[in-house]
Design an enzyme around this catalytic site. Structure first.
Site: not given
Ligand SMILES: Cc1ncc(COP(=O)(O)O)c(C=O)c1O
Length: 356
Positions: A48, A99, A170, A195
């Site tokens: 971990r 998001y 982000d 992504k």
């Molecule tokens: C801009 C953005 N940030 C965070 C996330 C969350 O990531 P995850 O789906 O890998 O948990 C997403 C998921 O679509 C996203 O598009």
């Protein structure tokens, strides 16, 4: 790293960083280390806290973003880790169209009396700068998902710091190849590595990157404790994907640029949103049913959520109950892949002709 080594360009870093030392018989790639526990007496101790496959991925992403990276089990695990740092009753400023998962975490903190939030239009720099006053955390996403708005990162980050707030960006949509928020002064960069970084729609992972050693220690401490860690195989896949990030982003962006030009001329499309870089486009059709018809009529474009894979996917965002009500019902977010652009357009045009 060797102090005398030349400064490398991002494409070279993507290929070279995080490899085992070049020695006779050494593998070229970091192997997948399946270990929950290590022989005591040194740094790793327990699965971990550390894993050599994570370290390889973290070294590569850290070099690309210009900081120290930490791998997480998903983008949301990284989101939750950062949001959880906000102290009792702290104010969080965030984009109204970030998001929806990130906004749901914020809303949950607020509903439980843990934090206060102020959602802003991140294209209105003056309003965002004003909102930074008295904030504990400024959450930025640029471009936003799915509205594709962009923020003036250097100005907002400077204002947030003047106000004593920390800033997280982000960077999932832009990737470190198109935007490096740590260079603009951001405290933390966040990725849904699910992504573009991993890039093949086959793995869930997240990451945080920072230049601040103290903050790194705090974030790693939270990860060690709460255990939102990725599996070694997932991490190995993400690193394998990262090796071609520059090629995939370059091709997706070239395809997107050409598709934007063609989409703007199609009568069924009332609006095309594209920030001018990257592989994500949003188009607005007349209404929800028109958008649903489009996403169910194509043959190459796959109706699917998520984004940043080699294959082109799209979805009507308001099909999600939790998507912001200010996103048009007819908005379709398109994740442009690396296929042949003429094939992609032929498929889209055929479906758009049927829509209107
Ligand atoms: C801009 C953005 N940030 C965070 C996330 C969350 O990531 P995850 O789906 O890998 O948990 C997403 C998921 O679509 C996203 O598009």
């Amino acid at each position: 790293m060797d102090e005398d080594a030349p400064t490398l360009k991002p494409a070279t870093i993507a290929v070279k960083a995080g490899r085992p030392a070049t020695e006779p018989d050494a593998p070229l790639n970091e192997p997948i280390t399946m270990a929950s526990t290590y022989v005591a007496g040194a740094e790793r101790e327990y699965g971990r806290y550390a894993n050599p496959t994570w370290s390889a991925f973290e070294e590569a992403l850290g070099e690309l973003e210009g900081g120290r990276a930490l791998a997480f089990a998903s983008g949301m695990a990284a989101v939750g880790t950062v949001m959880d740092l906000v102290g009792q009753d702290g104010r969080v400023v965030a984009p109204q169209h970030a998001y929806h998962g990130s906004l749901m975490v914020l809303a949950d903190l607020e509903a439980r009396g843990r934090a206060r939030s102020e959602l802003v239009d991140i294209t209105d720099t003056d309003a965002v700068v004003k909102a930074c006053d008295d904030a504990a955390l400024v959450w930025l996403e640029s471009p936003t998902n799915p509205a594709l708005e962009t923020a003036d990162l250097p100005t907002i980050i400077a204002a947030a710091h003047d106000a004593g707030a920390s800033v997280v960006v982000d960077n999932t949509f832009a990737t470190p190849l198109l935007q490096r928020p740590l260079d603009d002064g951001a405290d933390i960069v966040l990725h849904s590595a699910t992504k573009y970084l991993a890039g093949h729609s086959d793995v869930l992972m997240g990451a945080l990157v920072t230049r601040d050693d103290e903050l790194y220690g705090v974030l790693k401490g939270r990860r060690d404790l709460l255990g939102a860690v990725p599996g070694p195989f997932e991490t190995w896949l993400a690193l394998r994907g990262l090796r071609t990030l520059h090629l995939r982003v370059e091709r997706a962006q070239a395809n997107a640029t050409e598709l934007v030009r063609r989409l703007e001329q199609h009568p069924a499309v009332t609006e095309v949103r594209y920030p001018g870089f990257g592989g994500i486009i949003a188009i607005v059709l007349a209404d929800g049913p028109a958008a649903d018809l489009l996403t169910h009529t194509t043959r190459l474009w796959v109706h699917a959520t998520s984004l940043g894979g080699v294959e082109s996917t799209f979805e009507r965002r308001r099909r999600w109950r939790t998507e912001a009500a200010t996103i048009p019902e007819g908005l379709v977010r398109m994740s442009v892949g690396v296929e042949d652009v003429d094939d992609l357009w032929a498929d889209l045009e055929r479906a758009l002709d049927q829509v209107g």
